[in-house]
Design a protein around this motif. Sequence first.
Motif, PDB file in Angstrom:
ATOM      1  N   MET A  21      20.219  38.587  58.187  1.00 41.39           N
ATOM      2  CA  MET A  21      21.228  37.948  57.378  1.00 41.39           C
ATOM      3  C   MET A  21      22.323  38.970  57.081  1.00 41.39           C
ATOM      4  N   ALA A  22      23.561  38.622  57.333  1.00 42.44           N
ATOM      5  CA  ALA A  22      24.691  39.524  57.108  1.00 42.44           C
ATOM      6  C   ALA A  22      25.018  39.606  55.628  1.00 42.44           C
ATOM      7  N   LYS A  23      25.422  40.797  55.215  1.00 35.98           N
ATOM      8  CA  LYS A  23      25.820  40.988  53.824  1.00 35.98           C
ATOM      9  C   LYS A  23      27.180  40.353  53.585  1.00 35.98           C
ATOM     10  N   SER A  24      27.305  39.689  52.469  1.00 32.67           N
ATOM     11  CA  SER A  24      28.588  39.108  52.093  1.00 32.67           C
ATOM     12  C   SER A  24      29.374  40.146  51.307  1.00 32.67           C
ATOM     13  N   HIS A  25      30.636  40.300  51.631  1.00 34.05           N
ATOM     14  CA  HIS A  25      31.476  41.250  50.921  1.00 34.05           C
ATOM     15  C   HIS A  25      32.203  40.585  49.761  1.00 34.05           C
ATOM     16  N   SER A  26      32.000  39.308  49.574  1.00 35.16           N
ATOM     17  CA  SER A  26      32.689  38.635  48.467  1.00 35.16           C
ATOM     18  C   SER A  26      31.965  38.917  47.164  1.00 35.16           C
ATOM     19  N   ASN A  27      32.697  38.871  46.094  1.00 36.36           N
ATOM     20  CA  ASN A  27      32.154  39.125  44.767  1.00 36.36           C
ATOM     21  C   ASN A  27      31.757  37.796  44.156  1.00 36.36           C
ATOM     22  N   THR A  28      30.474  37.475  44.186  1.00 35.76           N
ATOM     23  CA  THR A  28      30.016  36.185  43.688  1.00 35.76           C
ATOM     24  C   THR A  28      29.664  36.224  42.220  1.00 35.76           C
ATOM     25  N   GLY A  29      29.713  37.389  41.589  1.00 37.91           N
ATOM     26  CA  GLY A  29      29.365  37.517  40.181  1.00 37.91           C
ATOM     27  C   GLY A  29      30.443  37.016  39.243  1.00 37.91           C
ATOM     28  N   GLY A  30      31.633  36.752  39.747  1.00 35.57           N
ATOM     29  CA  GLY A  30      32.699  36.258  38.911  1.00 35.57           C
ATOM     30  C   GLY A  30      33.560  37.346  38.309  1.00 35.57           C
ATOM     31  N   GLY A  31      33.050  38.565  38.212  1.00 35.03           N
ATOM     32  CA  GLY A  31      33.830  39.663  37.648  1.00 35.03           C
ATOM     33  C   GLY A  31      34.538  40.426  38.740  1.00 35.03           C
ATOM     34  N   PRO A  32      35.355  41.393  38.342  1.00 36.86           N
ATOM     35  CA  PRO A  32      36.067  42.188  39.338  1.00 36.86           C
ATOM     36  C   PRO A  32      35.119  43.111  40.105  1.00 36.86           C
ATOM     37  N   SER A  33      35.483  43.405  41.341  1.00 37.43           N
ATOM     38  CA  SER A  33      34.691  44.310  42.166  1.00 37.43           C
ATOM     39  C   SER A  33      34.934  45.750  41.720  1.00 37.43           C
ATOM     40  N   GLN A  34      34.094  46.654  42.187  1.00 39.86           N
ATOM     41  CA  GLN A  34      34.266  48.076  41.880  1.00 39.86           C
ATOM     42  C   GLN A  34      35.624  48.564  42.370  1.00 39.86           C
ATOM     43  N   ARG A  35      36.020  48.101  43.534  1.00 39.03           N
ATOM     44  CA  ARG A  35      37.322  48.506  44.087  1.00 39.03           C
ATOM     45  C   ARG A  35      38.472  48.024  43.208  1.00 39.03           C
ATOM     46  N   GLN A  36      38.403  46.773  42.742  1.00 38.93           N
ATOM     47  CA  GLN A  36      39.436  46.248  41.847  1.00 38.93           C
ATOM     48  C   GLN A  36      39.508  47.082  40.571  1.00 38.93           C
ATOM     49  N   LEU A  37      38.352  47.400  40.010  1.00 39.18           N
ATOM     50  CA  LEU A  37      38.316  48.200  38.783  1.00 39.18           C
ATOM     51  C   LEU A  37      38.907  49.590  39.021  1.00 39.18           C
ATOM     52  N   ARG A  38      38.546  50.207  40.130  1.00 39.93           N
ATOM     53  CA  ARG A  38      39.023  51.557  40.441  1.00 39.93           C
ATOM     54  C   ARG A  38      40.543  51.559  40.660  1.00 39.93           C
ATOM     55  N   VAL A  39      41.036  50.611  41.449  1.00 40.64           N
ATOM     56  CA  VAL A  39      42.477  50.532  41.710  1.00 40.64           C
ATOM     57  C   VAL A  39      43.228  50.199  40.424  1.00 40.64           C
ATOM     58  N   GLY A  40      42.683  49.304  39.614  1.00 37.92           N
ATOM     59  CA  GLY A  40      43.311  48.962  38.338  1.00 37.92           C
ATOM     60  C   GLY A  40      43.433  50.169  37.435  1.00 37.92           C
ATOM     61  N   GLU A  41      42.401  50.991  37.379  1.00 40.76           N
ATOM     62  CA  GLU A  41      42.433  52.184  36.540  1.00 40.76           C
ATOM     63  C   GLU A  41      43.426  53.214  37.086  1.00 40.76           C
ATOM     64  N   LEU A  42      43.504  53.366  38.395  1.00 48.16           N
ATOM     65  CA  LEU A  42      44.481  54.284  38.988  1.00 48.16           C
ATOM     66  C   LEU A  42      45.907  53.842  38.657  1.00 48.16           C
ATOM     67  N   ILE A  43      46.156  52.551  38.765  1.00 50.47           N
ATOM     68  CA  ILE A  43      47.484  52.023  38.445  1.00 50.47           C
ATOM     69  C   ILE A  43      47.781  52.200  36.960  1.00 50.47           C
ATOM     70  N   ARG A  44      46.793  51.949  36.109  1.00 47.41           N
ATOM     71  CA  ARG A  44      46.982  52.096  34.660  1.00 47.41           C
ATOM     72  C   ARG A  44      47.372  53.539  34.315  1.00 47.41           C
TER      73      ARG A  44
END
Length: 146
Positions: free
Chosen positions: A1-24
């Motif tokens: 079974m292939a791993k899904s790269h989508s974020n099914t938890g509803g919250g932001p992904s680690q990458r989104q959080l990291r990029v958001g903090e860099l931009i902030r």
Amino acid sequence: MAKSHSNTGGGPSQRQLRVGELIRRRLSEVLQRGEVHDPELQSVPITVGEVRVSPDLRLATAFVLPLGGQGAEEILAAMRRNRYELRRAVHKELALKYSPELRFEIDTTFDQMDNTRRMLAEERVTRDVDAPDGPDGDTSGWDDAD
């Protein structure tokens, strides 16, 4: 079974959080150093509380508030007016494939914290919190192990 790269938890992904903090951080530096040549943005310190980034990293919403909260709408208008210059300043320092479009909103977390403090200071709440047997004298469900 292939791993899904989508974020099914509803919250932001680690990458989104990291990029958001860099931009902030970068936005905060740009504003602190006065790199944007707008007298309105240089007249008062501006807090960048959070940056939320879309899953595709093409849109970043920055939540900002001037020191003391006074003139928030004017500062928001100035931020929006200078969004292209801010975007360029952010992109120049970050190693991202695309420069996200910047949007700005008023940061209301301080208001929410004040409302929570007021609520916790209400007599009925402090009475319930300080009650030895719980809010209604019912001790069922309370853990005595504490």
